[in-house]
Design a protein around this motif. Structure first.
Motif, short mmCIF file in Angstrom:
data_model
loop_
_atom_site.label_atom_id
_atom_site.label_comp_id
_atom_site.label_asym_id
_atom_site.label_seq_id
_atom_site.Cartn_x
_atom_site.Cartn_y
_atom_site.Cartn_z
N SER A 15 42.40 -18.31 -34.53
CA SER A 15 42.83 -19.58 -33.98
C SER A 15 44.35 -19.53 -33.86
CB SER A 15 42.40 -20.72 -34.91
OG SER A 15 42.75 -21.96 -34.36
N ASP A 16 44.85 -19.83 -32.67
CA ASP A 16 46.30 -19.75 -32.45
C ASP A 16 47.06 -20.52 -33.52
OD1 ASP A 16 46.04 -18.15 -30.25
OD2 ASP A 16 46.07 -19.82 -28.82
N PHE A 61 29.40 -15.75 -35.39
CA PHE A 61 30.50 -15.51 -34.47
C PHE A 61 31.64 -14.77 -35.16
CE2 PHE A 61 28.09 -19.04 -32.84
CZ PHE A 61 27.93 -18.68 -31.51
N PHE A 62 31.92 -13.59 -34.61
CA PHE A 62 33.00 -12.75 -35.08
C PHE A 62 34.05 -12.63 -33.98
CE2 PHE A 62 29.21 -11.36 -37.30
CZ PHE A 62 29.64 -11.20 -38.61
N ASP A 63 35.27 -12.39 -34.39
CA ASP A 63 36.33 -12.19 -33.41
C ASP A 63 36.24 -10.77 -32.86
OD1 ASP A 63 38.96 -13.85 -32.67
OD2 ASP A 63 39.36 -11.69 -32.51
N ARG A 64 36.59 -10.62 -31.58
CA ARG A 64 36.59 -9.28 -30.96
C ARG A 64 37.55 -8.33 -31.67
NH1 ARG A 64 33.68 -8.98 -26.33
NH2 ARG A 64 33.53 -10.82 -25.05
N SER A 65 38.53 -8.88 -32.36
CA SER A 65 39.52 -8.05 -33.06
C SER A 65 39.06 -7.64 -34.45
CB SER A 65 40.85 -8.80 -33.15
OG SER A 65 40.72 -9.92 -34.01
N LEU A 89 33.54 -12.85 -29.93
CA LEU A 89 34.28 -13.67 -28.97
C LEU A 89 35.78 -13.39 -29.11
CD1 LEU A 89 32.54 -17.14 -29.52
CD2 LEU A 89 32.07 -15.47 -27.71
N ASP A 90 36.51 -13.76 -28.09
CA ASP A 90 37.96 -13.59 -28.09
C ASP A 90 38.62 -14.88 -28.58
OD1 ASP A 90 40.41 -12.39 -27.75
OD2 ASP A 90 40.50 -12.80 -25.60
N GLY A 91 38.57 -15.14 -29.88
CA GLY A 91 39.23 -16.30 -30.46
C GLY A 91 38.39 -17.56 -30.48
N MET A 92 38.86 -18.52 -31.25
CA MET A 92 38.17 -19.80 -31.47
C MET A 92 38.02 -20.61 -30.17
SD MET A 92 36.81 -21.63 -33.87
CE MET A 92 37.55 -21.44 -35.47
N GLU A 93 38.98 -20.47 -29.26
CA GLU A 93 38.89 -21.27 -28.03
C GLU A 93 37.69 -20.89 -27.17
OE1 GLU A 93 41.58 -18.18 -28.23
OE2 GLU A 93 42.03 -19.97 -29.31
N VAL A 187 26.37 -28.56 -32.48
CA VAL A 187 26.92 -29.32 -33.60
C VAL A 187 28.45 -29.19 -33.65
CG1 VAL A 187 26.65 -27.48 -35.32
CG2 VAL A 187 26.51 -29.89 -36.04
N TYR A 188 29.00 -28.10 -33.11
CA TYR A 188 30.45 -27.92 -33.11
C TYR A 188 31.17 -28.91 -32.20
CZ TYR A 188 29.99 -23.50 -35.68
OH TYR A 188 29.74 -22.56 -36.63
#
Length: 191
Positions: A15-16, A61-65, A89-93, A187-188
């Motif tokens: 998350s930025d 959900f895991f970050d691509r990094s 995914l590429d980040g929370m956004e 739910v998010y």
């Protein structure tokens, strides 16, 4: 009414601007990863694995990094529980749209409603949680419903000892949103 249940867990989405956790510790470091995997494997994973009602999917959900050395561990979870789908995914956004895309890909023909449950990666479900969700599913004419399981307990680990405490918490960590399949926000989407 035909509906499906999907458990959603955010594991390490970037998350930025967020580099510290709620206890002001650095995140996404090797030590942080080891602690998160330990908590996940000691509490969260076995609690889902032990559900009496197994008619559900689990999107983690895991970050691509995510560091390469953890990928084998992550994909290994699916051997014990085929209902698990690791999603990178590429980040929370990317979470809202990524969630909806993954859920759409899971839906069986004729599904009218989807229940999404939020499960943090360090939390555990009671053995009959998914059965309780199934038994409380709304009638089709209700459209959407929010299930809030307010009774539970929390565990605190201090100096190698685990302390349990009963808790009653409205809008706690186990919210489940049941909504029409053609308008699933998950739910998010709740604030």
């Amino acid at each position: 009414m035909k509906w499906q249940h999907v458990i959603l867990t955010r594991f390490n989405l970037r998350s930025d601007g967020l580099v510290k956790d709620k206890n002001n510790r650095d995140t996404l470091t090797p030590a942080w990863y080891e602690e998160r995997f330990r908590l996940f494997e000691d509490f969260c994973y076995p609690s889902v694995l032990g559900q009496r009602e197994t008619n559900f999917h689990w999107l983690i959900f895991f970050d691509r990094s995510t560091p390469q050395e953890h990928l084998g561990r992550i994909h290994g979870y699916t051997r014990d529980l085929p209902e698990i789908r690791p999603v990178f995914l590429d980040g929370m956004e990317r979470l809202p749209e990524g969630c909806r895309e993954e859920i759409r890909s899971l839906l069986e023909e004729g599904t009218t409603h989807v229940a999404t449950t939020r499960l943090d990666n360090d939390d555990a479900l009671a053995r009959d949680f998914t059965a309780a969700v199934r038994s409380l599913a709304p009638c089709p004419e209700q459209g959407a419903a929010l299930l809030d399981f307010i009774d539970g307990c929390s565990a605190r680990i201090e100096n190698g000892r685990i302390r349990f405490r009963r808790k009653r918490l409205a809008y706690g960590p186990f919210l489940t949103l049941i909504e029409p399949a053609d308008r699933t926000e998950t739910v998010y989407s709740l604030r």
